[in-house]
Scaffold this motif. Structure first.
Motif, PDB file in Angstrom:
ATOM      1  N   LEU A   1       0.841  -1.191   0.000  1.00  8.80           N
ATOM      2  CA  LEU A   1       0.000   0.000   0.000  1.00  8.80           C
ATOM      3  C   LEU A   1       0.879   1.244   0.000  1.00  8.80           C
ATOM      4  CD1 LEU A   1      -2.755   1.409   0.244  1.00  8.80           C
ATOM      5  CD2 LEU A   1      -2.592   1.106   2.729  1.00  8.80           C
ATOM      6  N   MET A   2       0.580   2.153  -0.926  1.00  9.08           N
ATOM      7  CA  MET A   2       1.258   3.448  -0.976  1.00  9.08           C
ATOM      8  C   MET A   2       0.235   4.548  -0.701  1.00  9.08           C
ATOM      9  SD  MET A   2       3.533   3.201  -4.461  1.00  9.08           S
ATOM     10  CE  MET A   2       4.305   1.652  -4.966  1.00  9.08           C
ATOM     11  N   ILE A   3       0.576   5.462   0.181  1.00 14.99           N
ATOM     12  CA  ILE A   3      -0.221   6.655   0.412  1.00 14.99           C
ATOM     13  C   ILE A   3       0.629   7.845  -0.026  1.00 14.99           C
ATOM     14  CG2 ILE A   3      -1.553   8.012   2.042  1.00 14.99           C
ATOM     15  CD1 ILE A   3      -2.627   5.234   1.735  1.00 14.99           C
ATOM     16  N   LEU A   4       0.101   8.641  -0.960  1.00 17.10           N
ATOM     17  CA  LEU A   4       0.850   9.764  -1.518  1.00 17.10           C
ATOM     18  C   LEU A   4       0.131  11.076  -1.197  1.00 17.10           C
ATOM     19  CD1 LEU A   4       0.509   7.301  -3.838  1.00 17.10           C
ATOM     20  CD2 LEU A   4       2.207   8.691  -5.006  1.00 17.10           C
ATOM     21  N   ASP A   5       0.930  12.083  -0.924  1.00 19.22           N
ATOM     22  CA  ASP A   5       0.375  13.414  -0.682  1.00 19.22           C
ATOM     23  C   ASP A   5       1.271  14.435  -1.374  1.00 19.22           C
ATOM     24  OD1 ASP A   5      -1.727  14.891   1.125  1.00 19.22           O
ATOM     25  OD2 ASP A   5       0.139  16.027   1.291  1.00 19.22           O
ATOM     26  N   LEU A   6       0.665  15.314  -2.182  1.00 26.35           N
ATOM     27  CA  LEU A   6       1.456  16.325  -2.886  1.00 26.35           C
ATOM     28  C   LEU A   6       1.967  17.364  -1.892  1.00 26.35           C
ATOM     29  CD1 LEU A   6      -0.689  16.887  -6.112  1.00 26.35           C
ATOM     30  CD2 LEU A   6       1.105  15.199  -5.670  1.00 26.35           C
ATOM     31  N   ASP A   7       3.204  17.731  -2.070  1.00 27.11           N
ATOM     32  CA  ASP A   7       3.856  18.661  -1.140  1.00 27.11           C
ATOM     33  C   ASP A   7       3.469  20.110  -1.466  1.00 27.11           C
ATOM     34  OD1 ASP A   7       5.231  16.486   0.017  1.00 27.11           O
ATOM     35  OD2 ASP A   7       6.782  16.597  -1.538  1.00 27.11           O
ATOM     36  N   HIS A   8       3.088  20.852  -0.420  1.00 24.12           N
ATOM     37  CA  HIS A   8       2.774  22.278  -0.551  1.00 24.12           C
ATOM     38  C   HIS A   8       1.765  22.556  -1.671  1.00 24.12           C
ATOM     39  CE1 HIS A   8       6.029  22.953   2.230  1.00 24.12           C
ATOM     40  NE2 HIS A   8       6.909  22.389   1.419  1.00 24.12           N
ATOM     41  N   PHE A   9       0.785  21.682  -1.785  1.00 22.59           N
ATOM     42  CA  PHE A   9      -0.176  21.846  -2.880  1.00 22.59           C
ATOM     43  C   PHE A   9      -1.030  23.098  -2.687  1.00 22.59           C
ATOM     44  CE2 PHE A   9      -4.339  20.953  -4.874  1.00 22.59           C
ATOM     45  CZ  PHE A   9      -3.925  20.804  -6.183  1.00 22.59           C
ATOM     46  N   LYS A  10      -1.262  23.491  -1.444  1.00 24.00           N
ATOM     47  CA  LYS A  10      -2.070  24.692  -1.185  1.00 24.00           C
ATOM     48  C   LYS A  10      -1.470  25.928  -1.845  1.00 24.00           C
ATOM     49  CE  LYS A  10      -4.253  27.279   2.591  1.00 24.00           C
ATOM     50  NZ  LYS A  10      -3.795  28.600   2.112  1.00 24.00           N
TER      51      LYS A  10
ATOM     52  N   GLY B   1      -4.638  24.192 -10.150  1.00 22.19           N
ATOM     53  CA  GLY B   1      -4.534  23.116  -9.168  1.00 22.19           C
ATOM     54  C   GLY B   1      -5.226  21.847  -9.652  1.00 22.19           C
ATOM     55  N   ASP B   2      -6.382  22.011 -10.287  1.00 20.79           N
ATOM     56  CA  ASP B   2      -7.092  20.848 -10.845  1.00 20.79           C
ATOM     57  C   ASP B   2      -6.287  20.209 -11.964  1.00 20.79           C
ATOM     58  OD1 ASP B   2      -9.145  21.360  -9.100  1.00 20.79           O
ATOM     59  OD2 ASP B   2     -10.477  22.270 -10.576  1.00 20.79           O
ATOM     60  N   ALA B   3      -5.641  21.037 -12.771  1.00 28.18           N
ATOM     61  CA  ALA B   3      -4.805  20.508 -13.857  1.00 28.18           C
ATOM     62  C   ALA B   3      -3.647  19.691 -13.295  1.00 28.18           C
ATOM     63  CB  ALA B   3      -4.287  21.654 -14.727  1.00 28.18           C
ATOM     64  N   VAL B   4      -3.060  20.164 -12.202  1.00 27.92           N
ATOM     65  CA  VAL B   4      -1.975  19.418 -11.552  1.00 27.92           C
ATOM     66  C   VAL B   4      -2.482  18.056 -11.060  1.00 27.92           C
ATOM     67  CG1 VAL B   4      -0.464  19.357  -9.539  1.00 27.92           C
ATOM     68  CG2 VAL B   4      -0.654  21.453 -10.893  1.00 27.92           C
ATOM     69  N   LEU B   5      -3.644  18.040 -10.439  1.00 29.88           N
ATOM     70  CA  LEU B   5      -4.208  16.787  -9.927  1.00 29.88           C
ATOM     71  C   LEU B   5      -4.468  15.799 -11.066  1.00 29.88           C
ATOM     72  CD1 LEU B   5      -6.713  18.162  -7.267  1.00 29.88           C
ATOM     73  CD2 LEU B   5      -4.527  17.037  -6.838  1.00 29.88           C
ATOM     74  N   ARG B   6      -4.952  16.304 -12.182  1.00 30.19           N
ATOM     75  CA  ARG B   6      -5.209  15.412 -13.322  1.00 30.19           C
ATOM     76  C   ARG B   6      -3.907  14.858 -13.892  1.00 30.19           C
ATOM     77  NH1 ARG B   6      -9.702  19.050 -14.362  1.00 30.19           N
ATOM     78  NH2 ARG B   6      -8.300  20.486 -15.449  1.00 30.19           N
ATOM     79  N   GLU B   7      -2.872  15.683 -13.938  1.00 34.51           N
ATOM     80  CA  GLU B   7      -1.577  15.207 -14.440  1.00 34.51           C
ATOM     81  C   GLU B   7      -0.974  14.160 -13.506  1.00 34.51           C
ATOM     82  OE1 GLU B   7       0.283  15.699 -17.189  1.00 34.51           O
ATOM     83  OE2 GLU B   7      -1.486  16.668 -18.023  1.00 34.51           O
ATOM     84  N   VAL B   8      -1.104  14.379 -12.212  1.00 34.80           N
ATOM     85  CA  VAL B   8      -0.604  13.392 -11.242  1.00 34.80           C
ATOM     86  C   VAL B   8      -1.366  12.078 -11.396  1.00 34.80           C
ATOM     87  CG1 VAL B   8      -0.419  12.845  -8.788  1.00 34.80           C
ATOM     88  CG2 VAL B   8       0.211  15.122  -9.607  1.00 34.80           C
TER      89      VAL B   8
END
Length: 263
Positions: free
Chosen positions: A138-147, A158-165
């Motif tokens: 199991l991997m749990i990932l969190d984008l750094d300093h996404f705020k 921000g939505d574009a970044v989430l879609r690319e990830v």
């Protein structure tokens, strides 16, 4: 024009009734050709009785055919059409229900599986792969300093970044792995039948790939990194404990400086 089964059956019945009517008519015609001189008194009375009976039978058949065509068939036609409409409506509603069920398990922004799907899949994976004694990671990932991305460039970017990830995670996982967006900028991957050593290497490849995502705003590149907590199921803990352990490793990676994998 489409005929339903009830209508086809009705037409077959009409054909049979018509055939019987024709046979009775031919019998009556044949009896009419007989003359009194060729028959005795008793036979003549019998022939006359049969002829009258045939006449009544023909009248009855004619009335049955007319009532069937002008009274019964229209009702059958209406009921058949209503039945067809109900079937069509049922198919449409069934397809719509499947679409809504799929939507309930899918993240609308990224097209990935959502938290609800992830929870059920993680439980099922532990049960099934536990039976055959195969590892589950199991991997749990969190984008750094996404705020700061949302604050600086807006929520659309921000939505574009989430879609690319999300696209990146799908590219680096197998078809039977579960890749889900848990909410916000947090993602999870359930990896089956992979030893811990290779699991850590995969997580590192994913971390590197995310850091290489190329997005720009007004020719200014946007830097995206992720922290990842990686755990392998110990075959004893519940799915909730398994998830919490991976989540704790994620926070450990955050505390150690971010943009790293902690196993």
């Amino acid at each position: 024009m489409r005929f339903y089964k009830s209508e086809t059956s009705f037409f077959i019945l009409i054909v049979f009734l018509g055939g019987v009517g024709i046979m009775l008519y031919r019998v009556q015609t044949a009896l009419g050709m007989l003359t009194p001189l060729s028959m005795g008194p008793d036979i003549a009375m019998l022939v006359d009785y049969v002829a009258q009976a045939n006449g009544f039978a023909l009248l009855f058949l004619a009335a049955a055919l007319l009532s069937g065509i002008f009274l019964i068939y229209p009702l059958i036609r209406i009921q058949a059409q209503d039945h067809g409409k109900l079937q069509q409506m049922t198919q449409i509603l069934s397809a719509r229900s499947e679409t809504l069920a799929q939507a309930a398990l899918t993240d609308g922004l990224t097209g990935m599986q959502n938290r609800r799907y992830f929870d059920e899949a993680l439980k099922e994976y532990l049960v099934q792969f536990g039976r055959i004694d195969k590892p589950v990671g199991l991997m749990i990932l969190d984008l750094d300093h996404f705020k700061s991305v949302n604050d600086t460039y807006g929520h659309d970017m921000g939505d574009a970044v989430l879609r690319e990830v999300a696209h990146c995670l799908k590219d680096y996982t197998r078809y039977h792995d579960v890749v889900a967006r848990l909410g916000g900028e947090e993602f999870a991957i359930v990896v089956s039948n992979m030893e811990k050593e290779y699991l850590a290497k995969l997580a590192e490849r994913i971390r590197k790939a995310v850091s290489e995502i190329a997005l720009t705003v007004d020719d200014v590149p946007i830097k995206v990194t992720t922290s990842i907590g990686v755990a392998e199921w110990d075959r004893q803990e519940s799915w909730q404990d398994f998830y919490r352990r991976a989540d704790q490793l994620l926070y450990q990676a955050k505390n150690m400086g971010r943009n790293r994998v902690c196993t």
